[in-house]
Design a protein around this motif. Sequence first.
Motif, PDB file in Angstrom:
ATOM      1  N   GLU A  26       0.836  -1.192   0.000  1.00 39.47           N
ATOM      2  CA  GLU A  26       0.000   0.000   0.000  1.00 39.47           C
ATOM      3  C   GLU A  26       0.876   1.248   0.000  1.00 39.47           C
ATOM      4  OE1 GLU A  26      -2.952  -0.112   3.067  1.00 39.47           O
ATOM      5  OE2 GLU A  26      -3.638  -2.126   2.531  1.00 39.47           O
ATOM      6  N   THR A  27       0.510   2.218  -0.834  1.00 35.65           N
ATOM      7  CA  THR A  27       1.252   3.464  -0.935  1.00 35.65           C
ATOM      8  C   THR A  27       0.317   4.635  -0.685  1.00 35.65           C
ATOM      9  OG1 THR A  27       0.872   3.539  -3.334  1.00 35.65           O
ATOM     10  CG2 THR A  27       2.906   2.498  -2.573  1.00 35.65           C
ATOM     11  N   ARG A  28       0.900   5.825  -0.528  1.00 35.74           N
ATOM     12  CA  ARG A  28       0.119   7.012  -0.247  1.00 35.74           C
ATOM     13  C   ARG A  28      -0.361   7.660  -1.541  1.00 35.74           C
ATOM     14  NH1 ARG A  28      -1.622   6.981   4.611  1.00 35.74           N
ATOM     15  NH2 ARG A  28      -1.991   9.234   4.437  1.00 35.74           N
TER      16      ARG A  28
ATOM     17  N   THR B  62      -4.556   5.987   1.249  1.00 32.79           N
ATOM     18  CA  THR B  62      -3.700   4.906   0.763  1.00 32.79           C
ATOM     19  C   THR B  62      -4.318   4.271  -0.477  1.00 32.79           C
ATOM     20  OG1 THR B  62      -4.808   3.317   2.228  1.00 32.79           O
ATOM     21  CG2 THR B  62      -2.813   4.397   3.057  1.00 32.79           C
TER      22      THR B  62
END
Length: 284
Positions: free
Chosen positions: A39-41, A149
């Motif tokens: 998961e990334t921002r 996210t």
Amino acid sequence: MGARRVMYWRQPANRRTMQNYLELARAVSSRLNVLDARETRWSAEVTLRRRANEPDAPGMFVSLTARDVAEEVFHVTLDASGGAGSGFVARETGDGVATAPSSSALVADRSVLVLRAERRCVEDPIEVKEYAHRCATHRLTHRAKIEGTQFWSGDFAVRVGKVENMQGTYAGAVLEFEYGPVSVPEAAEPALREFTHFATEALRDVVSGDVHSRDVPDEKGTRNTSSDDGQSQRKENKENASEYENALVAVPDSTLAAFGLNARPFGDAAAATLYVACVMSMQS
């Protein structure tokens, strides 16, 4: 960049809390991230500027270059560093398998001006700068910052984010689904509709939690308070349950159609248009 669908969590203002958002974000991660993808921002920002009025001498201080500028100008900033609108294709899983991001993910943040009255967008960097320069008589009246996210679940990118207003106060939650293989909204609509249905069903107990977690009377109408109001409380709970039946509300497909973007490959203009419609719908 795949076609997308943007949704917001419809709640009364007095029930919008960070705790609700955190519960939603955890549910999205645990129930929709079935491949355990990294998961990334991601983030986006929507600002609204309206032309200022001079009641004593309307129009006296409006320059000639500003006369053709729209009364309302929405400025949408899309975070390209792995965020909204980036078109990234990296899909890392728990096994460490990943593909390289697209070239568009390596560029700086992009800006789009959305002119709702004219049903058009300005996205060329030079044109955006020139148009913004002509908005000298416009004043900032609204700002919404979206942060959250994102991850890939098969062919679908899932994004969940909180919305904060100009004062930095929590104002609601946003969900976004992107269908990677198809970029034209019209063509991707069946797949997005099916995935949206799956996601909303998976999150139904979370988004309707405000209703079911309340002090509900038993079959005899008794509660911790007086039993006299048991019947009225059951009626109120039934009405509230109906209200939250469709608590996750999608921005209508007609939004893109109004701007002539529904039959074109999804791009920054389409993303900006959906964010503007979503944020303004949340305020109504």
